[in-house]
Structure formats: C-alpha cells, structure tokens
Enzyme design. Sequence first.
Site, short mmCIF file in Angstrom:
data_model
loop_
_atom_site.label_atom_id
_atom_site.label_comp_id
_atom_site.label_asym_id
_atom_site.label_seq_id
_atom_site.Cartn_x
_atom_site.Cartn_y
_atom_site.Cartn_z
CG ASN A 36 -8.58 -0.18 53.98
OD1 ASN A 36 -9.29 -0.58 53.17
ND2 ASN A 36 -8.14 -0.73 55.26
CG LEU A 62 -3.25 -4.70 49.59
CD1 LEU A 62 -3.33 -3.31 49.65
CD2 LEU A 62 -3.54 -5.11 48.26
CG ASP A 94 -6.38 -3.05 58.76
OD1 ASP A 94 -6.74 -2.47 57.79
OD2 ASP A 94 -6.95 -4.06 59.26
CD GLU A 109 2.61 -1.34 61.68
OE1 GLU A 109 2.13 -1.86 62.60
OE2 GLU A 109 3.37 -0.60 61.36
CG HIS A 112 -10.14 -1.32 59.55
ND1 HIS A 112 -9.88 -2.76 59.07
CD2 HIS A 112 -10.33 -1.44 60.97
CE1 HIS A 112 -9.72 -3.40 60.41
NE2 HIS A 112 -9.99 -2.72 61.35
CG MET A 143 -12.91 -8.66 52.35
SD MET A 143 -13.00 -7.25 53.58
CE MET A 143 -13.00 -8.58 55.11
NE ARG A 144 -5.58 -11.40 47.85
CZ ARG A 144 -5.05 -12.45 47.89
NH1 ARG A 144 -5.97 -13.62 48.32
NH2 ARG A 144 -4.02 -12.55 47.55
C1 GRF Z 1 -16.96 -2.51 55.14
O1 GRF Z 1 -17.49 -2.82 56.55
C2 GRF Z 1 -15.74 -2.35 55.18
O2 GRF Z 1 -15.35 -1.22 56.21
C3 GRF Z 1 -15.06 -3.40 55.51
O3 GRF Z 1 -15.98 -4.57 54.63
C4 GRF Z 1 -17.12 -4.10 54.60
C5 GRF Z 1 -17.26 -4.08 53.01
O4 GRF Z 1 -19.03 -3.48 52.83
N1 GRF Z 1 -13.71 -3.27 55.06
P1 GRF Z 1 -19.06 -3.19 51.44
O5 GRF Z 1 -18.41 -4.17 50.27
O6 GRF Z 1 -18.63 -1.81 51.27
O7 GRF Z 1 -20.65 -3.24 51.47
#
Ligand code: GRF
Length: 212
Positions: free
Chosen positions: A108, A94, A146, A144, A110, A91-92
């Site tokens: 990634n 980049l 996502d 950019e 998403h 959750m960063r």
């Molecule tokens: C997932 O839904 C992923 O797509 C999103 O954050 C959530 C992470 O879940 N970026 P986990 O840590 O893989 O359980």
Amino acid sequence: MRPTMKNIVILISGRGSNMQAVVEAAIPGARIAAVLSNRPDAAGLAWAAEQGIPTAALNHRDYPDRAAFDQAMMQLIDGYAPDLVLLAGFMRILTSEFCARYAGRLINIHPSLLPAFPGLHTHQRALDEGCRVAGCTIHFVTAELDNGPIIAQGVVPVLDGDNADALAARVLAVEHRLLPQAVADFVAGRLHIEGKRVRNQRPAAAAEPLLA
Ligand code: GRF
C-alpha cells in the site's frame, strides 16, 4: 533464459496517478496484469484501458457487506494470478481474510509518515499538528490499518502558508518517484520482511536522501 514475469494487479479508487507512475516506469520483470477498482467511474480505469491493460470494476455498493465485497474482489484478483497486489489509492478498509490471503505480496501507499496519521485527511492533520515535515509511506499490508512493515518513506518540508492541497501535491510528487522503485525492488526479490522491518538488498536503498 528469459526470466519469468511477475504479475501485478493494481487496485485504485480514483485518479490513479500512482498507478500511472508504476505503469510508465515499465519495470523490468513486471507485467501489469490488471487495474481494478471499487468505483466503475474511477478516472484511472479509463487511462489504463487506453494503454491496453485489462481493467474491471466491482462496485462495493452492490454488495451487502465488506466481507462479501472482499470475497468477490479476491476472486477477481485471483483470476490474474497475482505475484503482487498493489493498493495505489484504493480507498477501502480490507477484511483480515483479504490481508491474510495476500500476505507478503500486498503493498500500500499511504500519504503520511506512518505511524503518524493513519486513515484519512492526512495532510490537513499534519498541518493542524504543526508538523515541519510530511511525506508518504510504502508498506506491506497487515490486518491493522496502515500499519505493516515499512518498505520506503519520502519526506517533504511543510512550508509556511501551505494548505492541504499544496502539501498533498508536494507529497504526491514523491509518491510517484518512490512507488515504482518499491515495486521494482519487490519484483527483483530485494525486499525481505524481518518482523516489523523490511530489509532492502538494493545497495543504494539505505543511503537514499530523506528530504525530497
Ligand atoms: C495518494 O495520495 C495515495 O497515497 C492516497 O490517495 C492518493 C491517491 O492518488 N492513498 P492517485 O489515485 O494515485 O492519484
């Protein structure tokens, strides 16, 4: 002759269930070289360590800015000679330097059907917009947010009475199926970036059912 193994470095920030799905898939030709996090208390780190996978955390709060953190993270990652850097719930945002360094080997996952709903709170936003389907996207990462070439998408229905948690759980089950497959495709050299599109040489890829 034994085929060479591809080193995968997985970055997480929390639970790590997607990372777990990739590890448990035991993908031929792939070695999970390390699981790294920006949060020392990420639950997924403890799970990975229990499996005997090298783990490390760099707390982003210890760095003066995003560039300094990304520099340190790149140094840590490069110590594992990665063929693939996999962002699995990392959750960063980049820096462009980070994205450029791993261009073509940075993937990634998403939790939305991109290009709809980049960023956070994707499930609530899909509900607020009255979407009838939702899903997840696996994509190569560019600078950019996502918005990189799409490798795979999984679709689920939005059901009457859904809240964000119910929808997230339905999407997550699809994430756990799709991500190991995408990693396997990458490791086997089946993914080819052609501009904005990704060609997948796995014969079944084009014919996969959309609705999960
Ligand atoms: C997932 O839904 C992923 O797509 C999103 O954050 C959530 C992470 O879940 N970026 P986990 O840590 O893989 O359980």
